[in-house]
Design an enzyme around this catalytic site. Structure first.
Site, PDB file in Angstrom:
ATOM      1  N   GLY A  73       0.830  -1.209   0.000  1.00  0.00           N
ATOM      2  CA  GLY A  73       0.000   0.000   0.000  1.00  0.00           C
ATOM      3  C   GLY A  73       0.863   1.257   0.000  1.00  0.00           C
ATOM      4  CE1 TYR A 123      -4.821 -13.658  -1.547  1.00  0.00           C
ATOM      5  CE2 TYR A 123      -6.107 -14.822  -3.197  1.00  0.00           C
ATOM      6  CZ  TYR A 123      -5.900 -13.710  -2.417  1.00  0.00           C
ATOM      7  OH  TYR A 123      -6.775 -12.661  -2.487  1.00  0.00           O
TER       8      TYR A 123
HETATM    9  N1  LIG Z   1      -7.871  -6.959  -5.932  1.00  0.00           N
HETATM   10  C1  LIG Z   1      -8.515  -8.091  -6.159  1.00  0.00           C
HETATM   11  O1  LIG Z   1      -8.895  -8.406  -7.302  1.00  0.00           O
HETATM   12  C2  LIG Z   1      -8.841  -9.038  -5.024  1.00  0.00           C
HETATM   13  C3  LIG Z   1      -9.504 -10.239  -5.337  1.00  0.00           C
HETATM   14  C4  LIG Z   1      -9.791 -11.128  -4.299  1.00  0.00           C
HETATM   15  C5  LIG Z   1      -9.467 -10.813  -2.999  1.00  0.00           C
HETATM   16  N2  LIG Z   1      -8.796  -9.646  -2.722  1.00  0.00           N
HETATM   17  C6  LIG Z   1      -8.454  -9.360  -1.323  1.00  0.00           C
HETATM   18  O2  LIG Z   1      -8.857  -8.038  -1.002  1.00  0.00           O
HETATM   19  C7  LIG Z   1      -7.945  -7.468  -0.058  1.00  0.00           C
HETATM   20  C8  LIG Z   1      -7.387  -6.158  -0.583  1.00  0.00           C
HETATM   21  O3  LIG Z   1      -6.703  -6.422  -1.803  1.00  0.00           O
HETATM   22  P1  LIG Z   1      -6.031  -5.267  -2.688  1.00  0.00           P
HETATM   23  O4  LIG Z   1      -6.198  -5.658  -4.104  1.00  0.00           O
HETATM   24  O5  LIG Z   1      -6.508  -3.939  -2.232  1.00  0.00           O
HETATM   25  O6  LIG Z   1      -4.500  -5.485  -2.333  1.00  0.00           O
HETATM   26  P2  LIG Z   1      -3.387  -4.434  -1.851  1.00  0.00           P
HETATM   27  O7  LIG Z   1      -2.094  -5.198  -1.861  1.00  0.00           O
HETATM   28  O8  LIG Z   1      -3.473  -3.181  -2.627  1.00  0.00           O
HETATM   29  O9  LIG Z   1      -3.843  -4.143  -0.351  1.00  0.00           O
HETATM   30  C9  LIG Z   1      -3.439  -4.900   0.750  1.00  0.00           C
HETATM   31  C10 LIG Z   1      -2.963  -3.935   1.815  1.00  0.00           C
HETATM   32  O10 LIG Z   1      -2.584  -4.694   2.983  1.00  0.00           O
HETATM   33  C11 LIG Z   1      -1.368  -4.158   3.488  1.00  0.00           C
HETATM   34  N3  LIG Z   1      -0.694  -5.228   4.226  1.00  0.00           N
HETATM   35  C12 LIG Z   1      -0.161  -6.365   3.743  1.00  0.00           C
HETATM   36  N4  LIG Z   1       0.380  -7.093   4.737  1.00  0.00           N
HETATM   37  C13 LIG Z   1       0.164  -6.393   5.885  1.00  0.00           C
HETATM   38  C14 LIG Z   1       0.485  -6.619   7.236  1.00  0.00           C
HETATM   39  N5  LIG Z   1       1.171  -7.722   7.624  1.00  0.00           N
HETATM   40  N6  LIG Z   1       0.110  -5.711   8.172  1.00  0.00           N
HETATM   41  C15 LIG Z   1      -0.568  -4.581   7.783  1.00  0.00           C
HETATM   42  N7  LIG Z   1      -0.883  -4.304   6.515  1.00  0.00           N
HETATM   43  C16 LIG Z   1      -0.531  -5.210   5.571  1.00  0.00           C
HETATM   44  C17 LIG Z   1      -0.601  -3.706   2.247  1.00  0.00           C
HETATM   45  O11 LIG Z   1       0.404  -2.751   2.522  1.00  0.00           O
HETATM   46  C18 LIG Z   1      -1.726  -3.135   1.393  1.00  0.00           C
HETATM   47  O12 LIG Z   1      -1.932  -1.767   1.666  1.00  0.00           O
HETATM   48  C19 LIG Z   1      -6.891  -8.531   0.201  1.00  0.00           C
HETATM   49  O13 LIG Z   1      -7.246  -9.269   1.352  1.00  0.00           O
HETATM   50  C20 LIG Z   1      -6.979  -9.412  -1.026  1.00  0.00           C
HETATM   51  O14 LIG Z   1      -6.514 -10.727  -0.767  1.00  0.00           O
HETATM   52  C21 LIG Z   1      -8.482  -8.752  -3.703  1.00  0.00           C
END
Ligand SMILES: NC(=O)c1ccc[n+]([C@@H]2O[C@H](COP(=O)([O-])OP(=O)(O)OC[C@H]3O[C@@H](n4cnc5c(N)ncnc54)[C@H](O)[C@@H]3O)[C@@H](O)[C@H]2O)c1
Length: 308
Positions: free
Chosen positions: A38, A140
């Site tokens: 992020g 995952y």
């Molecule tokens: N984008 C998609 O298409 C999609 C699809 C299915 C599921 N998801 C899920 O939705 C959620 C958000 O996904 P996204 O696409 O916004 O991803 P992203 O990587 O942009 O967001 C994840 C955020 O979590 C933070 N993070 C990671 N590990 C961390 C930790 N240990 N402690 C604190 N913060 C932490 C990262 O810095 C990031 O800001 C996730 O759980 C992802 O698995 C996303």
């Protein structure tokens, strides 16, 4: 009374859009994010921001205790990265999630959390309904499914109130195109804007269900509202999908039509383990949360361009 929410992963792609809308609705928001994928700049100034790890139990419990609910989005969100960092990603994607569930049960507050279409693995039929078999084929997907199982166990044993959102392919502004694990739309848009060629893995006939980020955020809001209305223990889940099938080939052509019709497109080797068809059935989303993701792919792509 105004509500206060903890958003984990609030500096990420989906979390930053969610935070923005929560603040706009008059809620106060505290974001916990370790900035691993992020960005601080993604966040609206009106949200309180704590740099930290979701595995930090003391920090989490300090933040959760004044909140009316938790949106738990923090995760290592990339399938290949979780495969490479198997145990480390497991500690974030599952162990920290169980900690959040336990804390929410103890504070008697609801949790809306990000699950994923990855829990279905290589589905035999489409559109995929929530009760279809779950055969995750990656660490995952296994952790996302295990989250749901823990949420169910938590409802039965600790009165946990939770809602898991099985996001399909979410796309929109702020999806990081520079990450080696970036989503396909962000990567194609980056190449089209830069005028560099696009290589499609395999024949381009892989089918996906693309959901615009505002529709995913609407599902987060609706799920939290649903849990606030429902005082009893709950472990609800729903697909967050459109039911519309789009092939990677169609996607790349749409990106080219929009940005650069003379874009150079070629085909490379297929990726091992790539899921061929992933399209969800949105009827439960509609029935339980009253939502029908409606942003068309062309409108969504245009909106990314506007925010570029
Ligand atoms: N984008 C998609 O298409 C999609 C699809 C299915 C599921 N998801 C899920 O939705 C959620 C958000 O996904 P996204 O696409 O916004 O991803 P992203 O990587 O942009 O967001 C994840 C955020 O979590 C933070 N993070 C990671 N590990 C961390 C930790 N240990 N402690 C604190 N913060 C932490 C990262 O810095 C990031 O800001 C996730 O759980 C992802 O698995 C996303």
């Amino acid at each position: 009374m105004p509500k206060r929410y903890l958003v984990t992963g609030g500096c990420g792609f989906i979390g930053s859009h969610l935070t923005e809308t929560l603040v706009a609705d008059g809620s106060s928001v505290v974001v916990l994010d370790n900035l691993s994928t992020g960005h601080r700049d993604n966040l609206t100034n009106s949200a309180e921001f704590i740099v930290g790890d979701v595995r930090d139990h003391k920090l989490l419990s300090d933040l959760a205790k004044d909140c009316s609910g938790i949106f738990h989005l923090a995760a290592i969100a990339s399938v290949p990265k979780c495969t490479q960092q198997w145990h480390d990603s497991h500690s974030i994607n599952l162990s920290a999630s169980v900690d959040i569930f336990e804390m929410a049960a103890e504070c008697d507050i609801p949790v809306v959390y990000a699950s994923s279409s990855a829990i279905y693995g290589d589905a035999k039929r489409t559109p995929i309904g929530e009760d279809d078999p779950k055969h995750p084929i990656s660490p995952y997907g296994a952790d996302k499914y295990a989250m749901e199982l823990h949420a169910t166990a938590g409802a039965r044993t600790r009165d946990l109130r939770s809602f898991g959102l099985r996001f399909f392919n979410i796309y929109g502004p702020r999806q990081d195109p520079h990450s080696p694990y970036a989503g396909v739309i962000a990567v194609f848009m980056r190449h089209a804007l830069a005028g560099t060629s696009i290589t499609i893995h395999g024949d381009g006939e892989q089918i996906r269900d693309f959901v615009y980020v505002a529709d995913a955020v609407a599902a987060c809001h609706a799920a939290m509202g649903h849990l606030h209305d429902r005082k009893a223990a709950a472990a609800e889940v729903s697909n967050v999908c459109t039911g519309q099938a789009t092939s990677i080939r169609t996607l790349v052509n749409s990106v080219a039509d929009l940005i650069r019709p003379d874009l150079n497109i070629s085909n490379g080797p297929a990726r091992a383990g790539d899921i061929m068809i992933s399209v969800g059935d949105p009827s439960r989303l509609n029935r339980i949360l009253g939502l029908q993701p409606s942003t068309s792919l062309s409108d969504g792509l245009r909106s990314i361009l506007t925010h570029h």
